[in-house]
Design an enzyme around this catalytic site. Structure first.
Site, PDB file in Angstrom:
ATOM      1  N   LYS A 185       0.854  -1.181   0.000  1.00 33.81           N
ATOM      2  CA  LYS A 185       0.000   0.000   0.000  1.00 33.81           C
ATOM      3  C   LYS A 185       0.892   1.233   0.000  1.00 33.81           C
ATOM      4  CE  LYS A 185      -3.530   2.358   2.672  1.00 33.81           C
ATOM      5  NZ  LYS A 185      -4.492   2.241   3.762  1.00 33.81           N
ATOM      6  N   LYS A 238      -2.104  -1.432  -3.907  1.00 33.27           N
ATOM      7  CA  LYS A 238      -2.999  -0.283  -3.832  1.00 33.27           C
ATOM      8  C   LYS A 238      -2.202   0.997  -3.901  1.00 33.27           C
ATOM      9  CE  LYS A 238      -5.924   1.904  -0.491  1.00 33.27           C
ATOM     10  NZ  LYS A 238      -6.330   1.969   0.869  1.00 33.27           N
TER      11      LYS A 238
HETATM   12  C1  PBG Z   1      -7.394   3.142   5.683  1.00 39.45           C
HETATM   13  C2  PBG Z   1      -7.662   3.082   4.224  1.00 39.45           C
HETATM   14  C3  PBG Z   1      -7.476   4.057   3.238  1.00 39.45           C
HETATM   15  C4  PBG Z   1      -8.009   3.533   2.068  1.00 39.45           C
HETATM   16  C5  PBG Z   1      -8.456   2.254   2.350  1.00 39.45           C
HETATM   17  N1  PBG Z   1      -8.214   1.992   3.689  1.00 39.45           N
HETATM   18  C6  PBG Z   1      -6.963   5.441   3.306  1.00 39.45           C
HETATM   19  C7  PBG Z   1      -5.601   5.749   3.736  1.00 39.45           C
HETATM   20  O1  PBG Z   1      -4.725   4.891   3.892  1.00 39.45           O
HETATM   21  O2  PBG Z   1      -5.390   6.932   3.964  1.00 39.45           O
HETATM   22  C8  PBG Z   1      -8.085   4.252   0.749  1.00 39.45           C
HETATM   23  C9  PBG Z   1      -9.147   3.765  -0.169  1.00 39.45           C
HETATM   24  C10 PBG Z   1      -9.448   4.675  -1.294  1.00 39.45           C
HETATM   25  O3  PBG Z   1      -8.805   5.733  -1.510  1.00 39.45           O
HETATM   26  O4  PBG Z   1     -10.383   4.345  -2.021  1.00 39.45           O
HETATM   27  N2  PBG Z   1      -6.084   3.149   6.085  1.00 39.45           N
END
Ligand code: PBG
Length: 313
Positions: A185, A238
């Site tokens: 991520k 992601k």
């Molecule tokens: C929580 C999380 C996030 C997303 C999914 N789980 C945001 C982040 O890490 O700030 C993002 C999902 C999206 O942008 O559609 N940590």
């Protein structure tokens, strides 16, 4: 020349249907609530009863599952509503499981929506602390699993959380609950609309200390390897579109299913341009999701899932 669609279809290399998609849903407390999210057109904040209605529609469209995010009634330093058995997500899980017999229920496991400071872990002395966070994430995963989640999906990027969650589930007799790990991520600007939707923007600093540097791909493979060793059943990359090379590299180096998250910013850009008539939304969405599948994703999490299912049905 491939003038006939029959011929084009015969030689098509990548096929994608709604059975490989997961649709994200944002749950809020209350009853009968359905409010459109400004930053994510055509997506809604839904109370648990409305989330169950939405899930029925998602199931009817042949989509594999839903991914649940929760917006609590109140926040505190440790995100206690996030690991409460009576939190909004467990309530929605129970409501959805009552309504839908086939649909897979996946829950996002992360503290950032529930903490007053908006970080994904416990903060001490202005810093996010890895190890004290693990217990809370495990508690949250247990609350979701006990409510009936089929899959828990840790998105916090703390080190060791997949193992901590796996051990907690197994110790409680929840060995058949799967872990979908947000393994690679990235610290991405494409989460902007989500943070507005989930009210989860960090109140100080940023997430670069625990999310990945967009410049790195070998590091993604290392993160994936560690998560698989700790027991991840599915690993996720992601965002999706800016990281197709990472999806491909992960697909080629690991043998568990690979998921990709087509995130809020990717969705919002398409919606904004489509609203202005600058792009053909249906064609852009099909091309985008096909590209993510072609890069190697077995599973795609996307806000476009319902539209895609209608267009391909
Ligand atoms: C929580 C999380 C996030 C997303 C999914 N789980 C945001 C982040 O890490 O700030 C993002 C999902 C999206 O942008 O559609 N940590």
């Amino acid at each position: 020349m491939r003038r006939s669609e029959r011929l084009r279809s015969l030689v098509r290399e990548t096929r994608l249907g709604p059975e490989r998609l997961i649709y994200p849903i944002f749950v809020v407390a209350g009853r009968g609530l359905r409010r459109e999210i400004a930053s994510l057109p055509a997506c809604f904040h839904l109370s648990p009863d409305e989330a169950a209605r939405e899930a029925r529609e998602v199931e009817r469209l042949g989509i594999a599952g839903v991914l649940l995010f929760g917006l609590p009634e109140g926040k505190d330093a440790t995100g206690s509503q996030g690991w409460s058995e009576d939190g909004v997500v467990p309530r929605a899980v129970r409501a959805i499981r009552d309504e839908c017999k086939e649909l897979l229920v996946v829950t996002d496991v992360c503290l950032c929506e529930y903490t007053s400071h908006g970080h994904c872990g416990v903060v001490e002395g202005g810093e996010v602390k890895n190890d004290p966070t693990l217990d809370l994430l495990a508690k949250m995963a247990l609350a979701h699993a006990r409510a009936g989640a089929h899959v828990v999906a840790p998105s916090d990027m703390m080190d060791g959380r997949v193992g901590a969650i796996r051990r907690a589930l197994d110790a409680q007799g929840l060995g058949d609950v799967a872990v979908l790990s947000y393994a690679a991520k990235y610290a991405s600007a494409f989460y902007g609309p989500f943070r507005e939707a989930a009210d989860s923007a960090p109140q100080f600093g940023d997430r670069r200390g625990y999310q990945m540097d967009p410049a790195n791909v070998r590091e993604a493979l290392r993160e994936v390897r560690l998560d698989v060793q700790e027991g991840a059943d599915v690993v996720m990359v992601k965002p999706a579109l800016p990281y197709l090379d990472v999806i491909r590299a992960v697909r080629e180096t690991c043998d568990v299913p690979v998921a990709a998250y087509n995130v809020s910013g990717e969705y919002a850009m398409v919606k904004a341009a489509a609203q202005r008539g600058w792009i053909d939304e249906e064609r852009v969405v099909k091309e985008t999701l096909t590209a993510i599948a072609r890069a190697g994703a077995d599973i795609i999490l996307t806000y476009h899932a319902k539209d895609f299912a209608r267009w391909s049905g």
